[in-house]
Design an enzyme around this catalytic site. Structure first.
Site, PDB file in Angstrom:
ATOM      1  N   GLU A 194     -67.941 -21.281  55.176  1.00 10.19           N
ATOM      2  CA  GLU A 194     -69.095 -22.204  55.166  1.00 10.19           C
ATOM      3  C   GLU A 194     -68.770 -23.505  54.422  1.00 10.19           C
ATOM      4  OE1 GLU A 194     -70.329 -20.578  57.141  1.00 10.19           O
ATOM      5  OE2 GLU A 194     -70.737 -18.535  56.577  1.00 10.19           O
ATOM      6  N   GLY A 195     -67.553 -23.967  54.587  1.00  4.69           N
ATOM      7  CA  GLY A 195     -67.104 -25.188  53.926  1.00  4.69           C
ATOM      8  C   GLY A 195     -66.282 -24.851  52.697  1.00  4.69           C
TER       9      GLY A 195
END
Length: 384
Positions: free
Chosen positions: A366-367
């Site tokens: 998620e990043g």
């Protein structure tokens, strides 16, 4: 009506009981096998965890984010693979469909996702497009009343077992602004033109998760299965990632507490030089650091969850702060735990050895944490 503190504790208690009784005893075996049974998904559905963030009218449990992060924490304490499944299925897929789907799309798919009759996956990442979403090369071209998708995706969690997938593809040519170039489509595997293939590499952690590579060749999707407007895919992807990042942050808090559990047990039982090792001040210092950072991380996660519940414009920054701090704190905890447990922490199949491997993924999913530092700083500095 928002859940009360008593309701939140009841949900957390249910999650803790499930995680410790039905997940923790099997986590090492699932890790070695590289998969978890479908019965785990069934149980998550029966307990209301798959439905947690959705409104009751769509088959959900009606919980707010502050309640739901307690479920993520307790599952993360036992097994990051199970927690990861839930974050993708409920956070990235179900909440995204609720946020951006039409009423017809919500009625069609959300009840199945909430019960576990459908497994969801989120197909964004590509070999050349990870942190740089603008580099997505998968294309969607109009054909009649629908679209034809061509391209490939990689590291797609739940991709091999999914019966519903959110697929992001380019609907504008190369050079178009990224905020207008992507669109999101709902695909129902198995479908002609959809192939789920092995990654070709063994993951370091989250080994019981179903990670695959997707090949999309001439995949036809009706226009009624487009989520949101044409060109609205970037905004959909970013809003969905806020949900996913909250799950990752809360899961990291749980992982940290799993490390603390193991360290405390070892510190009380292990004796060296005639004393419990927990009586040595250097060991006590590590325990104090793990505990304090865990409390701080949990507070950041709760604040991010409350911001999401009140739709605070600072939600993205706060969620990034929670994800960054919690995953870095959990990495430090896992490192200390392996060292303190010695050969008991270094051996295959031990919880802290698995936590040590799993936390690396949480710093990427998620990043990456590099990206979250940029998100936080840019939000504070403001646009030129």
């Amino acid at each position: 009506m928002s859940p009360t503190a008593e309701t939140r504790e009841a949900v957390r208690s249910r999650a803790r009981d499930f995680a410790q009784r039905e997940v923790a005893p099997h986590a090492a075996a699932w890790d070695r096998a590289g998969s978890m049974p479908r019965d785990v998904v069934k149980r998550l559905g029966e307990l209301g965890f798959l439905a947690g963030p959705l409104p009751r009218e769509h088959g959900g449990s009606g919980w707010d984010n502050e309640t739901f992060v307690g479920v993520y924490e307790e599952l993360g304490r036992a097994d990051s693979s199970v927690r990861g499944f839930l974050t993708v299925h409920a956070g990235l897929v179900s909440q995204c469909l609720f946020d951006h789907g039409s009423e017809e799309q919500r009625r069609r798919w959300l009840p199945g996702l909430a019960s576990g009759a459908l497994i969801g996956c989120y197909a964004l990442t590509e070999e050349g497009a990870g942190s740089d979403v603008s580099a997505i090369a998968t294309t969607a071209e109009r054909e009649g009343e629908g679209w034809v998708l061509n391209g490939s995706k990689t590291w797609i969690t739940n991709g091999g077992t999914a019966e519903l997938a959110l697929v992001f593809a380019r609907t504008a040519g190369v050079g178009a602004p990224v905020r207008e170039a992507l669109s999101c489509f709902v695909v129902e595997p198995p479908a002609e033109g959809w192939r789920a293939l092995p990654l070709g590499v063994a993951p370091l952690g989250h080994r019981a998760s179903n990670h695959v590579r997707l090949e999309l060749r001439g995949l036809r999707v009706p226009d009624g299965q487009r989520l949101g407007p044409v060109g609205g895919g970037h905004a959909i992807a970013m809003s969905a990632l806020d949900h996913g990042r909250l799950g990752v942050a809360a899961g990291a808090v749980g992982l940290l507490r799993g490390c603390l559990d193991a360290v405390l047990e070892h510190a009380r039982e292990r004796r060296q030089f005639g004393h419990r090792i927990g009586d040595f001040q250097m060991v006590q210092a590590d325990i104090a650091d793990i505990s304090s950072e865990g409390e701080a991380a949990a507070a950041l996660v709760r604040e991010a969850a409350r911001a999401a519940d009140r739709k605070d414009p600072q939600t993205t920054r706060l969620t990034s702060s929670a994800k960054l701090f919690a995953t870095e704190a959990a990495q430090r905890a896992a490192d200390k735990a392996v060292l303190l447990l010695g050969n008991r922490g270094y051996g295959d199949g031990r919880p802290v050895e698995r936590h040590y491997r799993d936390i690396q993924g949480l710093r990427i999913y998620e990043g990456t944490n590099h990206i979250h530092r940029l998100i936080i700083a840019r939000a504070l500095i403001g646009r030129a």
